[in-house]
Scaffold this active site. Structure first.
Site, PDB file in Angstrom:
ATOM      1  N   LEU A   1      -1.742   5.663  -9.135  1.00 15.79           N
ATOM      2  CA  LEU A   1      -1.913   5.885  -7.694  1.00 15.79           C
ATOM      3  C   LEU A   1      -2.359   4.617  -6.992  1.00 15.79           C
ATOM      4  CD1 LEU A   1      -5.234   7.892  -6.986  1.00 15.79           C
ATOM      5  CD2 LEU A   1      -4.755   6.676  -9.126  1.00 15.79           C
ATOM      6  N   CYS A   2      -2.175   4.631  -5.671  1.00 16.67           N
ATOM      7  CA  CYS A   2      -2.614   3.565  -4.776  1.00 16.67           C
ATOM      8  C   CYS A   2      -1.944   2.248  -5.143  1.00 16.67           C
ATOM      9  CB  CYS A   2      -4.138   3.484  -4.771  1.00 16.67           C
ATOM     10  SG  CYS A   2      -4.816   2.698  -3.286  1.00 16.67           S
ATOM     11  N   HIS A   3      -2.701   1.238  -5.607  1.00 15.67           N
ATOM     12  CA  HIS A   3      -2.097  -0.023  -6.039  1.00 15.67           C
ATOM     13  C   HIS A   3      -1.714  -0.002  -7.512  1.00 15.67           C
ATOM     14  CE1 HIS A   3      -4.012  -1.329  -2.272  1.00 15.67           C
ATOM     15  NE2 HIS A   3      -3.155  -2.334  -2.275  1.00 15.67           N
TER      16      HIS A   3
ATOM     17  N   PHE B   1       0.173   2.767  -2.175  1.00 12.84           N
ATOM     18  CA  PHE B   1      -0.573   2.347  -1.009  1.00 12.84           C
ATOM     19  C   PHE B   1       0.348   1.594  -0.057  1.00 12.84           C
ATOM     20  CE2 PHE B   1      -3.504  -0.250   1.478  1.00 12.84           C
ATOM     21  CZ  PHE B   1      -4.509   0.660   1.766  1.00 12.84           C
TER      22      PHE B   1
ATOM     23  N   GLY C   1       0.201   8.921  -6.566  1.00 10.30           N
ATOM     24  CA  GLY C   1      -0.547   9.303  -5.375  1.00 10.30           C
ATOM     25  C   GLY C   1      -0.707   8.107  -4.462  1.00 10.30           C
TER      26      GLY C   1
END
Length: 292
Positions: A189-191, A216, A268
């Site tokens: 998720l994210c980065h 992200f 995510g």
């Protein structure tokens, strides 16, 4: 309260441990961090009791991210993005092993730790020893991956440190190749999806070409994160941009807590997605071993 927040500095905070390095500004932390998450319970408490299957987490061991302007961002793995998904998986019954590229300790963005969140803190305390003395990823690749591996899933948490080294690692590439070959799950998720870039090292085409992912948004790293002093400068490259150029489809352009599953890849968009991704991952892994 609003007036007090608006008086907080938007200048990144100097890190006294390193030359020209900075933590996020006080104002940005007031916007991006909280004392508690949106965790409201697990769904699969002790659902898996046989004990064979484990989760392998590949975590970042680097603290400093060099930016275009020569400044460094004092980063690490985001604690919520790491610990909340793991909480759901561990509560379901899956053991977690932790590896870094060289076996150096896992770095955390402790300024983002939700210090009143029992689920996150409980998981942190359970994993502290493994975070301090993780496995060496190359040794995991050599000794623990293959057709009879005990690992059911690979998890790469977010935090800007995920773009340092992990995206350029042949050992990460080998781990992802193994996951694809043996139908294992990849959770990030994210980065963290920057790790998927390793899959295309020295290859004409990424094996993840055609996959869709949450990540992200680059627009925040190019905009708000600079404006409010979360970052002390521009990144040298952008995660969603390079994933798109590798043939992956980005399904989000903002952070809403969105999660997404494409085949065995679960993603995510941000810290806001940590709890939902943990719930999704526990659903998927528990269902996968239901008839094991």
């Amino acid at each position: 309260m609003t007036q007090d927040i608006n008086q907080l500095s938007k200048q990144p905070t100097p890190d006294q441990a390193e030359d020209n390095a900075f933590f996020p500004s006080p104002y940005s932390l007031s916007q991006y961090t909280t004392s508690k998450t949106n965790f409201n319970g697990v769904k699969h408490k002790n659902a898996y009791t046989k004990g064979k299957w484990k989760v392998l987490m590949i975590a970042a061991e680097e603290r400093y991210l060099l930016l275009e302007n020569g400044k460094m961002f004092s980063t690490g793995n985001h604690p919520v993005e790491m610990l909340l998904p793991l909480h759901h998986l561990m509560e379901a019954g899956f053991e977690v092993d932790i590896a870094t590229l060289t076996g150096y300790p896992v770095k955390l963005e402790l300024w983002a730790m939700p210090n009143e969140d029992e689920a996150v803190l409980q998981t942190y305390n359970k994993l502290k020893d493994k975070l301090k003395q993780p496995k060496v990823l190359s040794e995991v690749v050599k000794n623990d991956l293959g057709p009879d591996s005990d690992y059911l899933s690979v998890f790469i948490p977010g935090g800007h440190a995920a773009v340092v080294g992990i995206s350029e690692s042949k050992d990460v590439q080998k781990t992802l190749d193994w996951a694809l070959e043996y139908d294992k799950f990849i959770i990030t998720l994210c980065h963290g999806p920057a790790a998927l870039l390793a899959a295309s090292i020295d290859r004409e085409e990424s094996p993840f070409k055609g996959y869709s992912v949450c990540v992200f948004p680059d627009a925040l790293d190019e905009g708000a994160n600079l404006d409010i002093g979360y970052l002390p400068g521009r990144l040298k490259w952008l995660v969603a941009d390079l994933l798109s150029k590798s043939g992956l489809h980005i399904v989000n352009n903002e952070i809403t807590g969105m999660t997404h599953q494409d085949r065995n890849l679960l993603t995510g968009d941000s810290p806001l997605a940590s709890n939902a991704l943990g719930l999704l991952a526990a659903d998927v892994l528990v269902n996968a071993v239901k008839n094991d």
